[in-house]
Design a protein around this motif. Structure first.
Motif, PDB file in Angstrom:
ATOM      1  N   LYS A   1      -5.282 -21.808   0.326  1.00 18.85           N
ATOM      2  CA  LYS A   1      -6.560 -21.582  -0.363  1.00 18.85           C
ATOM      3  C   LYS A   1      -7.568 -20.797   0.466  1.00 18.85           C
ATOM      4  O   LYS A   1      -8.676 -20.529   0.002  1.00 18.85           O
ATOM      5  N   LEU A   2      -7.195 -20.398   1.683  1.00 21.06           N
ATOM      6  CA  LEU A   2      -8.140 -19.682   2.530  1.00 21.06           C
ATOM      7  C   LEU A   2      -8.482 -18.313   1.942  1.00 21.06           C
ATOM      8  O   LEU A   2      -7.583 -17.546   1.582  1.00 21.06           O
ATOM      9  N   PRO A   3      -9.781 -17.988   1.828  1.00 25.03           N
ATOM     10  CA  PRO A   3     -10.175 -16.656   1.350  1.00 25.03           C
ATOM     11  C   PRO A   3      -9.576 -15.570   2.236  1.00 25.03           C
ATOM     12  O   PRO A   3      -9.581 -15.672   3.458  1.00 25.03           O
ATOM     13  N   GLY A   4      -9.051 -14.549   1.599  1.00 22.18           N
ATOM     14  CA  GLY A   4      -8.385 -13.476   2.323  1.00 22.18           C
ATOM     15  C   GLY A   4      -6.887 -13.647   2.359  1.00 22.18           C
ATOM     16  O   GLY A   4      -6.147 -12.683   2.572  1.00 22.18           O
ATOM     17  N   LEU A   5      -6.419 -14.897   2.136  1.00 20.04           N
ATOM     18  CA  LEU A   5      -4.978 -15.172   2.124  1.00 20.04           C
ATOM     19  C   LEU A   5      -4.510 -15.738   0.791  1.00 20.04           C
ATOM     20  O   LEU A   5      -3.319 -15.740   0.501  1.00 20.04           O
TER      21      LEU A   5
ATOM     22  N   LEU B   1      -7.217  -6.190   6.311  1.00 12.88           N
ATOM     23  CA  LEU B   1      -7.342  -4.746   6.461  1.00 12.88           C
ATOM     24  C   LEU B   1      -6.026  -3.999   6.302  1.00 12.88           C
ATOM     25  O   LEU B   1      -6.032  -2.784   6.129  1.00 12.88           O
ATOM     26  N   ALA B   2      -4.916  -4.701   6.358  1.00 15.34           N
ATOM     27  CA  ALA B   2      -3.636  -4.042   6.111  1.00 15.34           C
ATOM     28  C   ALA B   2      -3.457  -3.731   4.626  1.00 15.34           C
ATOM     29  O   ALA B   2      -2.638  -2.896   4.252  1.00 15.34           O
TER      30      ALA B   2
ATOM     31  N   SER C   1     -18.317  -8.760  10.401  1.00  8.05           N
ATOM     32  CA  SER C   1     -17.456  -8.912  11.563  1.00  8.05           C
ATOM     33  C   SER C   1     -16.137  -8.211  11.279  1.00  8.05           C
ATOM     34  O   SER C   1     -15.420  -8.574  10.341  1.00  8.05           O
ATOM     35  N   VAL C   2     -15.840  -7.201  12.071  1.00 10.13           N
ATOM     36  CA  VAL C   2     -14.600  -6.435  11.896  1.00 10.13           C
ATOM     37  C   VAL C   2     -13.669  -6.766  13.049  1.00 10.13           C
ATOM     38  O   VAL C   2     -13.964  -6.472  14.208  1.00 10.13           O
TER      39      VAL C   2
END
Length: 455
Positions: free
Chosen positions: A348-352, A34-35, A10-11
């Motif tokens: 703890k959220l993945p990506g953050l 993506l940044a 999902s993009v």
């Protein structure tokens, strides 16, 4: 028996999600910002890291940034219409500020086909010559043809299309269907032309990342109705709601419930069984069949400001993730998610999880403190005000979900579901789903179902 693995991709506008599934069970997942990370490299790396779970099929949903729907950011597109209708799209837009092309690229020609297919005025290709000359001078490569009744009776349209293609131009024409409304069909065509280059670029990045890992014919892109896009499809705008429809189908349809998707980029209320045939865009109605979706008034990157009474409230515009909330270190304006900057679940959220900036969090506190000095709030304690704004957020979120949902049952999903779950703890008809990476997970399962139905 060897497991058959599925890949869901999902993009979104600012994040991409990848999920590897064995049957309906996620075995590996990843979210990238993506940044900071490249789509092609991060997806290729994800597949390589899990080479033992090689997917047999991949399903992809693409959602382009809304700002790229604007021709000024996506490139020039010329419009050629039946004489007298060259300004029709602009006149039918919701706002005169939202136009799909420059006024210098609006043209018309003498031609007319009646509703019954009678050619009242045949097109003379000589009328196209000066238009082509001007387009070449302006280095414009894309042209939309909007002729009355051309979707069902394309006599003049085909003549114009062949001529323009011979001149090296990329030509877009409305899709043939049963829709009697010319404006929505023309809007769809215009947006398809506007985003064609950006969509092709995103699509090629995904294909390049998966090259060598699975055959190209096993890579499928979803449209907004939850079906598979044809390989040669030019209806790019039909992918805009692909992820939300996948979410609605997986989390809502079987459970006869609406879905409240609390994503990092947006908060959406998605119906599990009600469909919309079009999208009311800033440019007017656009043909995009999709599960009915409402973008809530409360959003994760809404700015924080003082209202006309000098009290703390939220702006009406989103700041987005470029540069993002202040806790990432680059944002300059306080946003809703900054109120939860020190929440352990958010951190703890993945990506953050590795993106939080101590300096950014302190800058938010300083900004919040500065606002208290000019506010009319009686209690100017920052901790108390933060809790009040958090409480206001949860109340608005719960109220909007309650007032707008069409089903008695509600499923709350998405990466921020755990952070905002307290808003729904008193609602016995609401279930908070624990699955992470909901978009890529739902995309894979929705795509598999669509593939099975197409065989």
């Amino acid at each position: 028996m060897q497991n058959r693995f599925l890949l869901g991709v999902s993009v979104g506008e600012s994040f991409a999600e990848y999920s590897l599934l064995s049957d309906a069970n996620p075995v590996a997942q990843k979210r990238v910002y993506l940044a900071r990370e490249n789509l092609k490299q991060s997806l290729s790396q994800f597949i390589t890291e899990h080479a033992e779970q090689k997917p047999s099929q991949a399903f992809v949903s693409l959602r382009l940034p809304k700002k790229l729907l604007n021709y000024e950011l996506s490139g020039a597109v010329a419009h050629i219409t039946t004489e007298g209708f060259e300004h029709w799209l602009n006149l039918c837009a919701k706002s005169l500020e939202q136009t799909l092309t420059s006024k210098d690229l609006l043209f018309s020609v003498r031609e007319r086909v009646l509703a019954d297919g009678t050619v009242e005025v045949a097109l003379d290709v000589n009328d196209l010559e000066p238009i082509v000359a001007k387009l070449q001078m302006m280095d414009c490569k894309k042209v939309c043809l909007h002729f009355l009744h051309a979707s069902t009776h394309p006599t003049n349209l085909n003549v114009a299309k062949s001529y323009l293609q011979e001149k090296g131009l990329e030509v877009f024409s409305p899709e043939k269907n049963d829709n009697p409304h010319e404006v929505s069909r023309w809007n769809t065509n215009a947006l398809n032309a506007t985003i064609s280059s950006v969509f092709a670029e995103r699509r090629s990045e995904v294909l390049a990342a998966l090259e060598g890992h699975l055959p190209k014919e096993n890579i499928h892109f979803l449209d907004s109705s939850g079906q598979l896009l044809k390989a040669d499809a030019v209806q790019h705008v039909s992918s805009l709601f692909s992820a939300s429809t996948a979410l609605g189908k997986y989390f809502g349809t079987a459970k006869k419930a609406d879905v409240l998707y609390l994503g990092l980029e947006n908060f959406l209320l998605i119906s599990g069984d009600s469909w919309s045939s079009s999208w009311e865009s800033p440019w007017g109605a656009v043909e995009v069949p999709h599960l009915k979706t409402i973008e809530l008034g409360i959003q994760p990157t809404l700015g924080i400001a003082l209202n006309t009474f000098g009290r703390f409230d939220f702006d009406h515009t989103q700041g987005g993730w470029e540069p993002g909330p202040m806790f990432l270190g680059r944002g300059q304006k306080a946003s809703l998610l900054d109120l939860w900057a020190e929440n352990t679940k958010l951190a703890k959220l993945p990506g953050l999880e590795d993106r939080f900036s101590t300096q950014g969090i302190q800058r938010f506190k300083n900004s919040f403190f500065a606002l208290t000095k000019i506010s009319q709030a009686r209690d100017k304690d920052i901790q108390h005000l933060t809790k009040e704004m958090q409480s206001l957020t949860l109340q608005r979120l719960a109220m909007e979900a309650y007032l707008n949902r069409q089903s008695e049952k509600l499923v709350v999903a998405g990466p921020l579901a755990s952070v905002f779950a307290n808003a729904f703890k008193k609602d016995s008809h609401t279930v908070v789903e624990a699955e992470q990476f909901s978009e890529s997970y739902a995309t894979a399962l929705c795509g598999r179902q669509a593939l099975q139905e197409s065989l």
